[in-house]
Write an enzyme that holds these catalytic residues in place. Structure first.
Site, short mmCIF file in Angstrom:
data_model
loop_
_atom_site.label_atom_id
_atom_site.label_comp_id
_atom_site.label_asym_id
_atom_site.label_seq_id
_atom_site.Cartn_x
_atom_site.Cartn_y
_atom_site.Cartn_z
N GLY A 161 -21.91 5.22 -8.68
CA GLY A 161 -20.87 5.81 -7.85
C GLY A 161 -21.24 7.19 -7.35
CB SER A 162 -19.03 9.87 -6.07
OG SER A 162 -18.32 9.01 -5.20
CB THR A 163 -22.63 10.99 -10.45
OG1 THR A 163 -22.84 9.60 -10.73
CG2 THR A 163 -21.38 11.47 -11.18
CE LYS A 167 -20.02 9.82 -2.41
NZ LYS A 167 -18.55 9.91 -2.30
#
Length: 735
Positions: free
Chosen positions: A339-341, A343
């Site tokens: 997921g967004s980690t 990014k």
């Protein structure tokens, strides 16, 4: 007619009774003489040769009066970084009373005599708490049934060494004999639930032939390092009397036991125990399917604390009775979409690639990629105009996809530079290598925000280390040193840089943007949730959909997500990296992970001046094994376990050649280049490599290497992860 002739012949030849008896006597005498000489000859042969059908009579006779006993080797102890025992041997004993009247030496009676039953029962009652009447009854019943010995259940089992010695002393003081003990290897874990899946457990094992193999590691570190922790059993020999009892003064050592080596982990007991407590509280409140947390030193890659839920107590193992208990070490075996980690790495790659402008604006909400629509988490709300800097702090999928599109194929190369799709070769059982996104344009776009890619917890920690450590990527490690207590030598594990995917300037900039996540009131997705008084924190949250591998697609539901957070403290020059995940809790709120992270990081900063024990100068050298023809993952894992740094080159499944010949003795922490089978080879990141290692690389690949300057590698003519096709590579060296 013929019958009458035969009878007449025998009658004619028949003699009188006296002559018949004389003839029989002569025959018997001759036979006796012959048998006597036959036996005498055989006896003489046996005396002179001493061998019957290949069996030595002397050895057979000696065996009747010679006994032996195995001396169990001590299994190595597992310690934390400061020498606090995490797992250690604690031999237990079971009690038995010898009743056979044949158990004696000369005139000395070594069995429990009937007149002493009450005295023996009193001793066992006072020390073990056994019921006196039951002890006496057991002894009398055994004697009545002519049993050789009797045993005692309950408190007569699992006796400690201290109580065993007390019983022996009490018996000796009272002048009594007949009690004996059977020894049982045991392993104790004094901290209970304490990184249990990582440490694992060991238990006694008997093979199919009934041979006692002693303690054998069954999970985690105990299993991965079983050959190092296990010792070699010894043997003692002694002379026996007619009753097969040892003769006093005849015990001698035939082969000394060789104890196992001790392992010092990088764990800090204080931080680990605190983390376990924090995890218990959070899991009890939010009831997730599973949860993980890893605290790592930013500048060394040493793991100070790691935990997962569900977990178990290796002392009791009562959790094993639950059929749904998860045996998997989530930190290395579980492959998931982060997921967004992710990014954090996308932003870093875009900055490094020169396509990131922090003030560039875009409209959030949704974006079309081929036939797919990619949404932001707040896509149903009013569309926002965000800057690229805010794309990270607000966690915009659209912003990340735009960055991925600007980078093109370069983004896929950065995923490799950050180590994704490559095992960390932790040496722990069952490690997963993860998977890179497919060549599908949608999968590539989704990987920019952490979907469509499979990673492990250790791989994420490795990538985060590059952000926290100014571009230098470290392999997470959990062994501080391995110590041979008998020789005093030790093998120390040193920090190892395994890549430089980004520059120090890029890493510094990314950490600055990560501060917005918790400091920006308007655009911080976790504003005000994560904080440690007196310190700035660089952080990034994540909320990933969870793939339904059985039915396809993703799970649905209000909390059907993998929630995560990475924190680096202090943001300006991180000392620690903390990464936590929580999968599918019954209910969710931001502070679920914040309550763990805030408290643990505060405690860690208070402990930051504590240093592990310094290494001894008596450092052990490692003999390099022969890894040719072994599977690449198992070969690299074994090399790592033995203190080397494996560098796997190639896409083949087996090792074809190795840079350091087997049998060579090297210091711990040295690189071991392993070349796989196959025909495709890709250039590793060789930043900070020595000339010697670069020459080995060239020799293995059949490529000519040249150098510009002296010192360690600071530049390479062929970029990392590019295919090696040419016949020459130049390296720039600097001090």
């Amino acid at each position: 007619m013929r019958f009458k002739r035969i009878r007449k012949y025998f009658r004619k030849k028949n003699q009188n009774p006296t002559n018949n008896r004389k003839k029989v006597g002569i025959i018997l005498f001759a036979t006796s003489i012959g048998l006597f000489f036959l036996f005498a000859t055989r006896l003489g042969y046996l005396v002179v040769v001493g061998n019957v059908a290949g069996t030595s009579l002397e050895k057979k006779t000696a065996a009747l009066y010679e006994g032996s006993k195995v001396v169990k080797a001590k299994r190595g102890t597992i310690y934390d970084r400061n020498g606090v025992a995490i797992a250690e041997d604690a031999t237990s004993y079971s009690l038995k009373a010898i009743l056979s009247k044949n158990y004696k030496t000369g005139n000395k009676k070594l069995y429990v005599q009937s007149k002493d039953y009450e005295k023996v029962a009193t001793i066992l009652h006072d020390i073990l708490g056994l019921d006196k009447k039951e002890v006496v009854s057991r002894l009398k019943e055994g004697a009545k049934n002519e049993l050789y010995q009797v045993e005692f259940s309950g408190k007569g089992k699992n006796i400690t060494l201290e109580k065993k010695k007390k019983i022996e002393q009490a018996m000796e003081k009272a002048g009594l004999s007949g009690l004996d003990f059977d020894e049982h290897p045991n392993r104790i874990y004094p901290n209970g639930v304490f990184a249990s899946h990582f440490i694992g457990y060991a238990e006694p094992e008997v093979d199919d032939k009934g041979v006692d193999k002693g303690l054998v590691g069954k999970m985690g570190l105990e299993a991965a390092y079983n050959d190092i922790l296990s010792g070699t059993d010894g043997e003692i020999v002694y002379q026996k009397d007619n009753y097969q009892n040892p003769l006093p003064g005849t015990v001698a050592q035939k082969k000394a036991a060789k104890d196992g080596q001790d392992i010092y982990t990088t764990l800090d007991s204080g931080l680990q125990t605190y983390l376990e407590s924090l995890m218990d509280t959070a899991v009890k409140k939010y009831k997730p399917e599973d949860a993980t947390a890893v605290l790592m030193e930013a500048k060394t890659g040493e793991i100070l604390a790691m935990s997962q839920r569900p977990t178990f107590n290796p002392e009791t193992k009562k959790e094993f009775s639950n059929k749904d208990f998860n045996w998997m070490n989530l930190l290395v075996e579980d492959r998931y979409e982060p997921g967004s980690t992710m990014k954090v790495m996308t932003t870093a790659a875009a900055i490094e690639d020169g396509v990131f402008n922090e003030n560039e604006t875009f409209t959030s909400g949704e974006i079309k990629v081929a036939d797919a629509t990619i949404n932001d988490w707040d896509y149903q709300e009013q569309r926002r105009t965000l800057t690229m800097r805010q794309a990270l702090s607000w966690s915009s999928n659209v912003g990340m996809v735009k960055l991925e599109q600007k980078m093109g194929d370069t983004w896929q190369n950065y995923l490799k530079k950050f180590g994704f799709g490559q095992s960390t070769y932790s040496g722990l059982p069952g490690e997963n290598s993860g998977i890179l996104p497919t060549n599908n344009i949608v999968d590539k776009a989704m990987s920019s925000f952490g979907q469509g890619i499979g990673v492990t917890n250790f791989q994420m920690m490795r990538a985060f280390s590059a952000i926290a450590n100014n571009g230098k990527m470290l392999e997470p490690h959990y062994i501080s040193k391995v110590v041979n207590s008998q020789t005093g030598t030790e093998r120390v594990t040193e920090p190892e840089v395994v890549g430089n995917p980004i520059s120090a300037q890029t890493a510094t900039k990314v950490r600055e943007y990560m501060r917005d996540v918790i400091e920006s009131k308007d655009y911080g997705s976790a504003y005000g949730v994560y904080n440690v008084p007196g310190y700035k924190i660089a952080a990034k949250t994540g909320t990933a959909q969870i793939a339904d591998e059985k039915n396809g697609g993703y799970y649905q539901g209000d909390t059907a997500y993998l929630y995560s957070i990475v924190e680096m403290i202090p943001a300006e020059d991180p000392e620690y990296v903390l990464y936590m995940t929580m999968k599918m809790p019954e209910h969710w709120e931001q502070k679920a992970l914040g309550d763990i992270g805030n408290a643990l990081l505060k405690r860690a900063m208070e402990f930051k001046d504590d240093q592990p024990a310094s290494a001894s100068e008596n450092t052990e050298k490692i003999e390099v094994a022969d890894y040719r023809n072994l599977g690449k993952d198992s070969a690299a894992a074994d090399a790592s376990k033995n203190g080397l740094v494996p560098i796997v080159i190639g896409t083949g499944s087996k090792i074809k050649e190795q840079g350091t010949p087997h049998g060579t003795k090297v210091l711990a922490g040295e690189k071991l280049i392993l070349l796989t089978t196959g025909s495709e080879y890709y250039m590793p990141d060789v930043t900070n490599w020595s000339k010697a290692d670069l020459v080995k690389l060239g020799d293995l690949l059949g490529v000519k290497v040249t150098f510009k300057g002296d010192g360690y590698c600071s530049g390479q003519s062929l970029a990392p992860y590019e295919r090696i096709d040419g016949q020459k590579i130049e390296f720039t060296m600097s001090q």
